[in-house]
Design an enzyme around this catalytic site. Structure first.
Site, PDB file in Angstrom:
ATOM      1  N   PRO A 151       0.795  -1.236   0.000  1.00  0.00           N
ATOM      2  CA  PRO A 151       0.000   0.000   0.000  1.00  0.00           C
ATOM      3  C   PRO A 151       0.829   1.289   0.000  1.00  0.00           C
ATOM      4  CG  PRO A 151       0.091  -0.935   2.212  1.00  0.00           C
ATOM      5  CD  PRO A 151       0.811  -1.904   1.321  1.00  0.00           C
ATOM      6  N   GLY A 152       2.163   1.182   0.112  1.00  0.00           N
ATOM      7  CA  GLY A 152       2.967   2.399  -0.059  1.00  0.00           C
ATOM      8  C   GLY A 152       3.864   2.772   1.107  1.00  0.00           C
ATOM      9  N   ALA A 153       4.037   1.860   2.070  1.00  0.00           N
ATOM     10  CA  ALA A 153       4.854   2.217   3.243  1.00  0.00           C
ATOM     11  C   ALA A 153       6.338   2.385   2.887  1.00  0.00           C
ATOM     12  CB  ALA A 153       4.691   1.166   4.334  1.00  0.00           C
ATOM     13  N   TRP A 154       6.869   1.487   2.045  1.00  0.00           N
ATOM     14  CA  TRP A 154       8.277   1.643   1.658  1.00  0.00           C
ATOM     15  C   TRP A 154       8.451   2.940   0.863  1.00  0.00           C
ATOM     16  CZ3 TRP A 154      11.868  -2.987   0.166  1.00  0.00           C
ATOM     17  CH2 TRP A 154      11.941  -3.869   1.247  1.00  0.00           C
ATOM     18  N   ASP A 193       2.923  -1.486  -8.896  1.00  0.00           N
ATOM     19  CA  ASP A 193       2.259  -2.612  -8.246  1.00  0.00           C
ATOM     20  C   ASP A 193       1.115  -3.128  -9.128  1.00  0.00           C
ATOM     21  OD1 ASP A 193       2.337  -3.523  -4.991  1.00  0.00           O
ATOM     22  OD2 ASP A 193       0.633  -4.243  -6.160  1.00  0.00           O
ATOM     23  N   ASP A 200       2.194  -5.185 -13.993  1.00  0.00           N
ATOM     24  CA  ASP A 200       2.964  -6.356 -13.572  1.00  0.00           C
ATOM     25  C   ASP A 200       4.431  -6.114 -13.923  1.00  0.00           C
ATOM     26  OD1 ASP A 200       4.156  -8.832 -13.297  1.00  0.00           O
ATOM     27  OD2 ASP A 200       2.426  -9.930 -14.076  1.00  0.00           O
ATOM     28  N   ASP A 257       9.802  -5.353  -2.385  1.00  0.00           N
ATOM     29  CA  ASP A 257       9.186  -6.083  -1.278  1.00  0.00           C
ATOM     30  C   ASP A 257       8.064  -6.942  -1.879  1.00  0.00           C
ATOM     31  OD1 ASP A 257       8.868  -6.696   1.424  1.00  0.00           O
ATOM     32  OD2 ASP A 257       7.443  -5.074   1.768  1.00  0.00           O
ATOM     33  N   LYS A 292      13.209  -8.767  -1.499  1.00  0.00           N
ATOM     34  CA  LYS A 292      12.705  -9.806  -0.593  1.00  0.00           C
ATOM     35  C   LYS A 292      12.640 -11.145  -1.317  1.00  0.00           C
ATOM     36  CE  LYS A 292       8.162  -9.910   0.654  1.00  0.00           C
ATOM     37  NZ  LYS A 292       7.135  -9.332   1.538  1.00  0.00           N
TER      38      LYS A 292
HETATM   39  C1  LIG Z   1       4.194  -7.138   0.866  1.00  0.00           C
HETATM   40  S1  LIG Z   1       3.390  -6.148  -0.306  1.00  0.00           S
HETATM   41  C2  LIG Z   1       4.479  -4.765  -0.403  1.00  0.00           C
HETATM   42  C3  LIG Z   1       4.371  -3.821   0.752  1.00  0.00           C
HETATM   43  C4  LIG Z   1       5.093  -2.519   0.472  1.00  0.00           C
HETATM   44  N1  LIG Z   1       6.539  -2.700   0.450  1.00  0.00           N
HETATM   45  C5  LIG Z   1       4.777  -1.469   1.504  1.00  0.00           C
HETATM   46  O1  LIG Z   1       5.636  -1.208   2.337  1.00  0.00           O
HETATM   47  O2  LIG Z   1       3.690  -0.920   1.477  1.00  0.00           O
HETATM   48  C6  LIG Z   1       3.752  -7.000  -1.789  1.00  0.00           C
HETATM   49  C7  LIG Z   1       3.184  -6.334  -3.026  1.00  0.00           C
HETATM   50  O3  LIG Z   1       3.775  -6.938  -4.173  1.00  0.00           O
HETATM   51  C8  LIG Z   1       2.835  -6.767  -5.213  1.00  0.00           C
HETATM   52  N2  LIG Z   1       3.180  -7.646  -6.356  1.00  0.00           N
HETATM   53  C9  LIG Z   1       3.180  -8.992  -6.382  1.00  0.00           C
HETATM   54  N3  LIG Z   1       3.505  -9.428  -7.609  1.00  0.00           N
HETATM   55  C10 LIG Z   1       3.731  -8.320  -8.363  1.00  0.00           C
HETATM   56  C11 LIG Z   1       4.095  -8.134  -9.734  1.00  0.00           C
HETATM   57  N4  LIG Z   1       4.306  -9.174 -10.559  1.00  0.00           N
HETATM   58  N5  LIG Z   1       4.233  -6.868 -10.197  1.00  0.00           N
HETATM   59  C12 LIG Z   1       4.022  -5.819  -9.369  1.00  0.00           C
HETATM   60  N6  LIG Z   1       3.667  -5.945  -8.068  1.00  0.00           N
HETATM   61  C13 LIG Z   1       3.531  -7.174  -7.573  1.00  0.00           C
HETATM   62  C14 LIG Z   1       1.533  -7.156  -4.556  1.00  0.00           C
HETATM   63  O4  LIG Z   1       0.434  -6.673  -5.278  1.00  0.00           O
HETATM   64  C15 LIG Z   1       1.686  -6.500  -3.173  1.00  0.00           C
HETATM   65  O5  LIG Z   1       1.052  -5.259  -3.124  1.00  0.00           O
END
Ligand SMILES: C[S@@+](CC[C@H](N)C(=O)[O-])C[C@H]1O[C@@H](n2cnc3c(N)ncnc32)[C@H](O)[C@@H]1O
Length: 263
Positions: A104-107, A133, A150, A175, A215
């Site tokens: 959701p945007g924390a990083w 995302d 993607d 992440d 990650k």
């Molecule tokens: C753990 S969350 C990230 C949290 C983020 N770092 C934060 O601090 O708000 C993982 C994110 O990876 C995204 N994601 C997964 N596969 C993806 C892809 N192929 N392309 C873009 N985003 C992807 C997911 O939609 C999800 O929102």
């Protein structure tokens, strides 16, 4: 309600922060917020499924979840990046950051603060934060988001390059995590494949000397990813930030000093 025969109600343990929680990230405000939430807990548990109740209790007991509310971070993962950056100083004012899997945007919030991309400090160089995302990300001052894209799709890269000054980045953060299927090895493999995509992407956008923080879920392909990173970065280390839950297989590779020239 207090049970009869017990002594005076003990102060909840969160009233005294553990040593690891002291410091600027953990304030009185967050302890206050925690106490309010715990008082509300019985009401909030009503009507939830057992797994929903377990989730809520874990959130209420989690110092990083409480601190993220107190500091207005969009989620607790902010503290993972804060810890990594406090130790290794990857994010500096003026740098260009690409945040993969930003929702959701924390990083991105942390990156905006550290690279000064909102121009909060006019005396420091102003950086750039671009996030991508699959999901929607709520707008954030100082960041541009490419939503519903993607990262593994080849068309995404050129869209991202249009948002980065000179189509270049100094830091790639990831992440990202795929939706877990429940099959550990399959999920591990999928996330490693996504990380390998980032290495290919680095060839197109990452400046020499740049960094990549990604990650992964630990497993049989972790060494392959590490080898691929070591082939193009001068320094690679494995990290498990304190905010990363102990029971999670989640780990991070921090790769620094990118050695390749952009194609
Ligand atoms: C753990 S969350 C990230 C949290 C983020 N770092 C934060 O601090 O708000 C993982 C994110 O990876 C995204 N994601 C997964 N596969 C993806 C892809 N192929 N392309 C873009 N985003 C992807 C997911 O939609 C999800 O929102």
């Amino acid at each position: 309600m207090r049970s009869p025969g017990r002594g005076p109600r003990r102060r909840a343990s969160f009233s005294r922060p553990r040593r690891s929680m002291r410091g600027p990230a953990f304030s009185r405000t967050c302890l206050h917020t925690a106490s309010c939430l715990l008082k509300e807990a019985p009401r909030r548990l009503k009507g939830r499924t057992p797994s929903g109740q377990r989730w809520l209790v874990r959130q209420l007991n989690d110092p990083f979840a409480r601190a993220s509310r107190a500091h207005a971070y969009r989620c607790r993962s902010a503290f993972k990046l804060l810890e990594v950056d406090d130790r290794f100083h990857v994010l500096k004012p003026g740098l260009r950051v690409l945040d993969c899997g930003a929702a959701p945007g924390a990083w991105s919030q942390v990156a905006v603060q550290r690279v000064n991309s909102a121009g909060t400090n006019p005396e420091l160089p102003r950086g750039t934060v671009v996030g991508v995302d699959l999901l929607n990300v709520a707008p954030l001052d100082g960041a541009h988001f490419l939503c519903c894209h993607d990262i593994t799709d080849s068309a995404t890269l050129s869209r991202l390059q249009q948002l980065l000054p000179d189509a270049r980045a100094d830091v790639i953060l990831s992440d990202m995590a795929p939706n877990a299927s429940g099959f550990k090895e399959m999920d591990h493999e999928k996330l490693i494949t996504m990380c390998l995509t980032l290495i290919d992407m680095a060839e197109e956008v990452l400046l020499p000397g740049g960094s990549l923080l990604c990650k992964y879920w630990d497993g049989f392909l972790a060494h392959t990813l590490r080898e691929r990173l070591s082939a193009v970065f001068g320094n690679v280390r494995t990290l498990k930030p304190k905010a990363s839950r102990k029971e999670s297989a989640e780990l991070y590779f921090l790769a620094r000093m990118y050695r390749k020239q952009i194609k």
